[in-house]
Design an enzyme around this catalytic site. Sequence first.
Site, PDB file in Angstrom:
ATOM      1  CG  ASP A   1      -4.744   2.453   8.249  1.00 43.56           C
ATOM      2  OD1 ASP A   1      -4.906   4.130   7.475  1.00 43.56           O
ATOM      3  OD2 ASP A   1      -4.170   2.053   7.394  1.00 43.56           O
TER       4      ASP A   1
ATOM      5  CB  CYS B   1      -0.784   0.104   0.855  1.00 45.61           C
ATOM      6  SG  CYS B   1      -2.136   1.327   1.118  1.00 45.61           S
TER       7      CYS B   1
END
Length: 274
Positions: free
Chosen positions: A166, A97
């Site tokens: 996250d 990512c």
Amino acid sequence: MNFNQICKAIKEVEIQGAENIAKAAIKAYYLNPTKAAVRKLISLRPTEPCLRNALNFVQLDKGNITKALIHFEESDFLISEYGSKLIQNESILYTHCHSSTVINMFKHAKEKGKRFLVRNTETRPLLQGRITSKELSRLKIPNSHFVDSAMRFALKKCDMVFIGADAITSEGKVINKIGSEMACEIAKKYDIPVYICTNSWKFDPKTIFGFPEIIEKRPKNEVWSNPPRGVNIINPAFEKIDPDLITAIISELGILKPENFLMQVQKKYPWMIK
Ligand code: RUB
């Protein structure tokens, strides 16, 4: 950008990555410092405690907007210092990512004279891996790009994994982009250490009280805009990584095992728990 434009950019993942989202939300709050604005910003990406912690912090005191931005800047520097020391010359590193924290650390390592290669995966469906490749190329860091299904192929010859976060739960689970747990399981199989690079405001205090971290489900059309009738598309944005797959969390608090990270973060930021 005005308040609504920032909200749209966060929702549509034009502004992406937990820290960039939190910084953009602080700017949006500066433009519109109301409770309704906070509620709206929090609703945009459900799996983002950094956004929630940052907004809680800036609401405590006017001067906290600057303090929050300084926290991110100082944390990024310290994470880069700690992380880059782990990198050996001629090593092959893997990431998945796009994490601004990981990219900053790679940039810092290169500036310190470290020579290394990065392998990364494209990260379907929104292809944030391409942002990583573009930024690495701009920094003149040699990199190779793979489709997600070549993850094992890409990873098994690597020396270390560095990914972002996250959210971090009170059980020491790290939540990051879908595919991250698979990467960590492959790394374990090949004995490759896994480091999570993250500022500690990704810790989600509500998980202490038994509330689960909600995994964001993204729209189906991100995966397939016009599927045949009867196809059920499921598009989870993130997944949970077990602490036993994680070698250490690299944050502004140091390089710590997940359980030690949790103790330190609660000691250092009591306002987060209230
Ligand atoms: C981005 C992603 C990143 C983390 C950490 O997901 O999973 O690894 O947010 O990023 P999305 P950072 O593109 O869906 O926001 O280190 O920049 O906070």
